[in-house]
Design a protein around this motif. Structure first.
Motif, PDB file in Angstrom:
ATOM      1  N   SER A 167       7.487 -49.995  73.454  1.00 44.94           N
ATOM      2  CA  SER A 167       8.769 -49.616  73.389  1.00 44.94           C
ATOM      3  C   SER A 167      10.085 -50.174  73.435  1.00 44.94           C
ATOM      4  O   SER A 167      10.656 -50.445  73.076  1.00 44.94           O
ATOM      5  CB  SER A 167       8.961 -47.306  73.725  1.00 44.94           C
ATOM      6  OG  SER A 167       9.879 -46.864  72.860  1.00 44.94           O
ATOM      7  N   LYS A 170      10.811 -53.215  71.983  1.00 48.85           N
ATOM      8  CA  LYS A 170      11.067 -53.286  71.052  1.00 48.85           C
ATOM      9  C   LYS A 170      12.372 -52.973  71.117  1.00 48.85           C
ATOM     10  O   LYS A 170      14.218 -53.768  70.568  1.00 48.85           O
ATOM     11  CB  LYS A 170      10.635 -52.376  70.036  1.00 48.85           C
ATOM     12  CG  LYS A 170       9.268 -52.742  69.659  1.00 48.85           C
ATOM     13  CD  LYS A 170       8.386 -51.871  69.030  1.00 48.85           C
ATOM     14  CE  LYS A 170       7.464 -52.950  67.731  1.00 48.85           C
ATOM     15  NZ  LYS A 170       7.716 -53.601  66.901  1.00 48.85           N
ATOM     16  N   ASN A 171      13.746 -51.960  71.992  1.00 51.52           N
ATOM     17  CA  ASN A 171      14.365 -51.447  72.746  1.00 51.52           C
ATOM     18  C   ASN A 171      15.761 -52.675  72.764  1.00 51.52           C
ATOM     19  O   ASN A 171      16.799 -52.938  72.291  1.00 51.52           O
ATOM     20  CB  ASN A 171      14.703 -50.632  73.769  1.00 51.52           C
ATOM     21  CG  ASN A 171      16.400 -49.936  73.205  1.00 51.52           C
ATOM     22  OD1 ASN A 171      16.935 -50.534  74.059  1.00 51.52           O
ATOM     23  ND2 ASN A 171      16.632 -49.508  71.999  1.00 51.52           N
TER      24      ASN A 171
END
Length: 265
Positions: A167, A170-171
């Motif tokens: 996560s 991806k950020n």
């Protein structure tokens, strides 16, 4: 294939052994300047000797515990001094060591898994970002795991930490797109790492036989790959090297499974 890495600067966190070392080998083979970061001096010294033999004559090993932000900052400050304040490649290959089913894990176990598996990566990216932004081109590759997509009851904390890595990566790929810094994720499957080989040996299986190892994984966990054998660390290194290279000119935010075949994407 020439990946265009000659004289590039690369840091592999967790590069002293296993899949991290396999990636570091690929960078050295292509003529990059390589630094490996880990916790054990002898392991790093052995890795550096290999890297120098393979084509990175000024390879260096830096001792740092990624749970210690001060130690991480000091390691990257030394890298900045050595390489003129620029860094092309950062690979984070460190994972949590916590194992156990949900009802076996304490709060301390969960905190340790997150600190080892996700926050260590956060600290290294944070320390490296000024160097990456100062370089003419830069890539980040973070290791997640296929267990984020195929659960195992003995890995809930490990998997949760690796899901954080996915996560956050991806950020970061979104945040750093304006800088054209590409951030990608590699999710290895059943790879014959030291830990997996050790587990196989503990249940009476020759962990150094990738076919026997996959058969044991199928028997004990019901998680076989499509291919009939476990993977090798050397099969992860080239994938990381491509993602970290200038040849990768338009992939970012991708999660690449290297797992011998599976039913998830």
């Amino acid at each position: 294939m020439d990946l265009g890495l000659r004289d590039a600067t690369a840091v592999v966190v967790g590069g002293g052994r296993g899949m991290g070392l396999a990636a570091a080998h690929c960078f050295a083979d292509d003529g990059a300047r390589v630094a490996v970061i880990g916790r054990t001096r002898q392991v790093l010294d052995d890795a550096v000797a290999q890297l120098r033999e393979r084509g990175s004559p000024d390879a260096v090993g830096l001792v740092a515990d990624c749970a210690d932000d001060t130690a991480v900052q000091q390691a990257f400050a030394e890298i900045a001094q050595r390489w003129g304040g620029e860094l092309n490649i950062l690979v984070n290959a460190v994972g949590p060591t916590v194992r156990g089913t949900f009802d076996e894990l304490s709060d301390a176990d969960w905190r340790q898994a997150v600190d080892e598996g996700a926050m260590g990566m956060v600290r290294c990216v944070r320390a490296a970002l000024p160097l990456l932004r100062a370089a003419g081109w830069a890539r980040i590759v973070n290791f997640s795991a296929h267990s984020t997509q195929r659960q195992s009851v003995i890995l809930p904390a490990y998997t949760a930490a690796k899901a954080m890595v996915t996560s956050i990566s991806k950020n970061l790929s979104l945040l750093l797109a304006a800088d054209e810094i590409m951030v990608n994720i590699v999710s290895p499957g059943s790879i014959a790492s030291e830990a997996l080989v050790g587990w196989a040996d503990s249940v009476g299986v020759d962990g150094n036989d990738p076919y026997a190892l996959m058969a044991a994984i199928d028997e004990h966990f019901g998680h076989p790959a499509h291919l009939p054998r476990a993977g090798l660390p050397t099969e992860i290194g080239p994938v990381v090297a491509f993602l970290a290279s200038r040849r990768n000119s338009y992939m970012t935010g991708a999660n690449i499974n290297v797992d011998g075949g599976s039913d998830f994407t």
